[in-house]
Design an enzyme around this catalytic site. Structure first.
Site, mmCIF file in Angstrom:
data_model
loop_
_atom_site.group_PDB
_atom_site.id
_atom_site.type_symbol
_atom_site.label_atom_id
_atom_site.label_comp_id
_atom_site.label_asym_id
_atom_site.label_seq_id
_atom_site.Cartn_x
_atom_site.Cartn_y
_atom_site.Cartn_z
ATOM 1 N N SER A 106 -9.782 2.587 3.008
ATOM 2 C CA SER A 106 -8.919 3.238 2.058
ATOM 3 C C SER A 106 -8.046 2.286 1.252
ATOM 4 O O SER A 106 -7.558 2.650 0.196
ATOM 5 C CB SER A 106 -8.012 4.216 2.793
ATOM 6 O OG SER A 106 -7.099 3.522 3.632
ATOM 7 N N LYS A 139 0.847 -1.199 0.000
ATOM 8 C CA LYS A 139 0.000 0.000 0.000
ATOM 9 C C LYS A 139 0.878 1.243 0.000
ATOM 10 O O LYS A 139 1.889 1.297 0.696
ATOM 11 C CB LYS A 139 -0.919 -0.021 1.234
ATOM 12 C CG LYS A 139 -1.982 1.074 1.243
ATOM 13 C CD LYS A 139 -2.885 0.963 2.476
ATOM 14 C CE LYS A 139 -3.958 2.042 2.480
ATOM 15 N NZ LYS A 139 -4.802 1.985 3.699
ATOM 16 N N SER A 189 -9.761 0.196 7.121
ATOM 17 C CA SER A 189 -9.188 0.289 5.773
ATOM 18 C C SER A 189 -8.560 -0.997 5.248
ATOM 19 O O SER A 189 -8.249 -1.094 4.061
ATOM 20 C CB SER A 189 -8.146 1.404 5.718
ATOM 21 O OG SER A 189 -8.781 2.657 5.800
#
Lengths: 502, 123
Positions: A155, A80, A179
Site C-alpha cells: 500500500s 505516509k 506494504s
C-alpha cells in the site's frame, strides 16, 4: 551545492554540518521537485510548503546557535498518510477521513520532529493500507517513476515513489503484509519492516493490529538505518511496544561484513510462479554474497503454502473490527440518508459512501470469518497456521543467520491489470506476508533490472525477531558490492521524469 | 491479563450446521452477504451485494486450506510477540480535552456528540 535532491539523507546531513547548504535550501529544492514532477507521479496527497519551510528555518536557527537535535536535523522526509499529524490532514487514503485533522501526532512523527527532521507532506496509499498497487486510494493511484503506466506497489506506493522520484530523500511507511517491502521492490528503493513492537504504532491508523508495523523507506540502506535509529524504541503509548535496548542500525551498515554469514534461501520462494528476470537478479546477488564470504544454503518453510490464506483471514477479521470506529459520530464523514434515519442508518449510509470497494470486500470477509459458527474454522484455523509459520522460521533460524528470497514474484505490472481480480493481487504478497505473521523483521533492497522488461527487482532478507541489525549488515554489504560492480546506483538508471508533465 | 487487543467475535447469525467439524462451506448466498453488510453497518447496493456474493464465494474457497492443517494439537497464535501484563503508572497523562475531541466531530453541541434518533420505529 547543486542538485540537492540527488543526495542521500546521510549526505545531506554532512552537507548541513559543513555549512555547504541550509535546511531551507534543501527543503525548498524538494518542494520544487514535488511541484515539478508530482503532477505525473502523484506520490503526495498533501504538501504544505509554509509549514515545511517554517520547520526548516527553525532547524537552520538551531544549527546557527550550535544546538542541533540530531545529526539529521534539517533533513526533509515524507510521511505516509496512515500516520496522524497535527499540522497536515491524515486520511489513510480514504474518503471517510477526507480533511480530517488529528488532535495529536503519531509517536514516530513526534520522534522525527524531536530529531529536527522536516516533514514535506503526506504520501498516497491504498485505502486503509489495503492493497498492493496504490490503485485503491480514494484519491487516485500513484505512478511508478520507472514507468508512469505501472503500479508503484502498495500500500505504500506513495512513499516509495516519492523517494524513487527524488521528491524526498527518505520517508516513513507501514507494513502489514509487505506494504513497505513490495513498493521498494517495484521502485528500485529500500524498505524495512522492523520487528513487531520495535517501532511504536501509536497514531498509525490501524489496519490489522497483530500485523501492522511502521518502518523506513529510502534510496540507500544507510538512510533506512538512520531513520530506524530515530523512530525505534519503547513507547508507553503502545502496549505492544518492546522494551529492548536496540543496537544502532546505522553502525550495522557502516561495519557491514558478510564473511561467515549463513544465508538460507527459501526454496518455496525460488522457482515456480516467479518471473525469470526476478529470479536471475536474485541468484546473481546471492552469488555475489557467496563470493564475498557468505555461505548460502537452501531451507524449506513448508507452512508457507498456507500463509497467504491465513493472512487473508486474519487481516480482514482484524480490519473489520478496527474499522468499526468509522461510525459517523465522533470524527470523519457523516452522510444522512434521504428523509433522515436512525443513528445506525446514518452509520450504514456513511460507511457505504465513505469506503471503497476493496475495504468493503475485506470488512465483509472479516465479518464473515468472525461470525459465530465460522470463527473456529476460519479465524481460529488461521491463527494455528500462524503458529506453524513461526515454528518453520524457528527451525530455519536455528541453522542460518538470515533468510533470502525475491521480495515479490514479478516486477511492476500495468495500472489496472489486476484490479478486477483481487485474489491475483493477494497472491503476489506470498514472499512478504510470512514476516508479518511471525512478527520478524524484513528488508527489501534493489538488486538490478529484470532483463525482460527493464524494471527493478528487489531481494528480501528476513531475520529472527529482535535481530533487525542483521538485515542492515547483509543489506549494507550487498548494496556496496552491487554498486561497486555496476559503478552506479540503480536509481541513476531510472528514466528522467519530464518536469511539468501532466 | 494479556494487554493485547483481540478482535471481537461478532455475535449472532449466520450459524454453520457443521460447526463441530470445523468444515468450511463456501455456499455464500446473497442473503448472507446482505446480513453481513447489516452486521458491518454498510448499506450495500444490490449490485455490490451481487458482486460480493460471487467474490466472497471464491475467496472463502481459496482460504479454506487453512482448516486442513489446523489440527487440534496446534495452539493458536493471536499475537506474534506476546507480552503479558503491560502496566503503566496509574496517573492521568496525555488527555485530550473536550474541545480538542469535538473539533473533528460531524456535529456537536459544545460538550457532547450529536447524533440522530438512537431508537428506530420498531423499538
Amino acid at each position: 551545492m547543486t542538485d540537492l535532491i540527488r543526495h542521500t539523507a546521510a549526505e545531506l546531513a554532512t552537507a548541513l554540518a559543513s555549512g555547504a547548504t541550509s535546511s531551507v535550501e534543501v527543503t525548498q529544492a524538494h518542494l520544487d521537485r514535488i511541484a515539478a514532477v508530482d503532477g505525473a507521479v502523484h506520490a503526495f496527497l498533501h504538501v504544505n510548503p509554509e509549514v515545511s519551510l517554517a520547520a526548516a528555518k527553525a532547524s537552520d536557527a538551531r544549527r546557527k546557535a550550535g544546538d542541533i537535535l540530531n545529526a539529521l536535523d534539517g533533513v526533509p522526509l515524507a510521511i505516509k498518510d496512515v500516520l496522524v499529524t497535527t499540522d497536515m490532514p491524515s486520511t489513510s487514503g480514504s474518503l471517510i477521513l477526507q480533511g480530517w485533522m488529528s488532535p495529536y501526532d503519531a509517536t514516530v512523527v513526534t520522534k522525527i520532529r524531536e530529531a529536527g527532521l522536516v516533514p514535506l507532506g503526506k504520501t498516497n496509499m491504498d485505502e486503509f493500507a489495503m492493497g498492493s498497487s496504490t490503485e485503491h486510494s480514494a484519491y487516485g493511484p500513484t505512478h511508478n517513476p520507472w514507468d508512469l503506466d505501472r503500479i508503484p506497489g502498495g500500500s505504500g506506493g506513495g512513499s516509495a515513489a516519492a523517494v524513487a522520484a527524488f521528491e524526498a530523500p527518505f520517508a516513513l511507511g507501514s507494513d502489514t503484509g509487505g506494504s513497505i517491502r513490495q513498493p521498494a521492490h517495484v521502485t528500485g528503493t529500500v524498505g524495512v519492516k522492523p520487528t513487531y513492537g520495535g517501532v511504536s504504532r501509536y497514531g498509525a491508523i490501524a489496519l490489522a493490529s497483530s500485523l501492522d508495523q511502521i518502518g523506513p523507506v529510502s534510496r540507500t540502506v544507510l538512510d533506512s538505518a538512520l531513520l530506524h535509529d530515530i523512530i525505534g524504541g519503547h513507547d508507553r503509548h503502545d502496549s505492544t511496544s518492546l522494551r529492548d535496548e536496540w543496537p544502532s542500525m546505522a553502525e550495522a551498515v557502516r561495519n557491514a561484513n558478510v564473511k561467515g554469514l549463513r544465508i538460507g534461501v527459501v526454496s518455496e520462494l525460488d522457482g515456480e510462479g516467479f518471473q525469470p528476470g526476478v529470479l536471475a537478479r536474485f541468484h546473481e546477488a546471492l552469488a555475489l554474497l557467496e563470493a564475498n564470504g557468505a555461505e548460502v544454503v537452501e531451507v524449506s518453510l513448508p507452512s508457507l503454502q498456507y500463509a497467504v490464506a491465513a493472512y487473508y483471514l486474519i487481516l480482514p477479521a482484524e480490519a473489520s473490527s478496527n474499522l468499526a470506529k468509522y461510525d459517523s459520530v465522533r470524527f470523519g464523514m457523516r452522510v444522512n440518508p434521504v428523509g433522515g434515519g436512525t443513528v445506525e442508518q446514518v452509520m450504514a449510509a456513511t460507511r457505504e459512501a465513505g469506503f471503497g470497494a476493496e475495504v468493503k470486500r475485506r470488512i465483509i470477509l472479516g465479518t464473515y470469518a468472525l461470525s459465530a459458527g465460522y470463527y473456529d474454522a476460519y479465524y481460529g484455523s488461521a491463527q494455528k497456521v500462524r503458529t506453524l509459520v513461526q515454528r518453520d522460521f524457528d527451525v530455519a533460524f536455528a541453522n542460518v543467520d538470515v533468510l533470502a528470497s525475491p521480495t515479490a514474484p514479478t516486477t511492476a505490472w500495468k495500472l489496472g491489470e489486476k484490479l478486477d481480480d483481487p485474489m491475483a493481487m493477494w497472491r503476489g504478497d506470498i514472499a512478504t506476508i510470512p514476516a508479518n505473521l511471525a512478527g520478524i523483521p524484513g528488508m527489501s533492497l534493489p538488486v538490478g533490472l529484470a532483463q525482460e522488461d527493464g524494471l527493478p527487482v528487489g531481494i528480501q532478507f528476513l531475520a529472527p525477531a529482535r535481530a533487525d541489525h542483521r538485515l542492515y549488515n547483509v543489506g549494507g554489504a550487498l548494496e556496496s558490492l552491487l554498486e561497486e560492480k555496476w559503478g552506479h546506483t540503480l536509481l541513476s538508471q531510472a528514466p528522467v521524469l519530464m518536469e511539468g508533465a501532466r | 491479563m494479556i494487554a493485547t487487543s483481540h478482535p471481537l467475535r461478532t455475535p449472532g447469525e449466520p450459524t454453520n450446521p457443521h460447526r463441530d467439524k470445523l468444515e468450511i462451506m463456501s455456499d455464500i448466498t446473497a442473503e448472507q452477504v446482505r446480513h453481513l453488510a447489516g452486521l458491518a453497518r454498510i448499506d450495500l447496493s444490490e449490485a455490490e451485494i451481487a458482486s460480493l456474493t460471487l467474490e466472497l464465494g471464491q475467496i472463502v474457497e481459496a482460504v479454506a486450506s487453512v482448516s486442513s492443517v489446523a489440527t487440534a494439537d496446534v495452539p493458536i497464535t493471536s499475537h506474534p510477540i506476546p507480552l503479558v501484563n503491560v502496566y503503566r503508572e496509574d496517573v492521568v497523562a496525555d488527555v485530550l480535552d473536550t474541545a480538542q475531541v469535538l473539533t473533528q466531530a460531524p456535529e456537536h453541541d459544545g460538550s457532547r456528540f450529536k447524533v440522530s434518533a438512537i431508537l428506530g420505529e420498531e423499538q
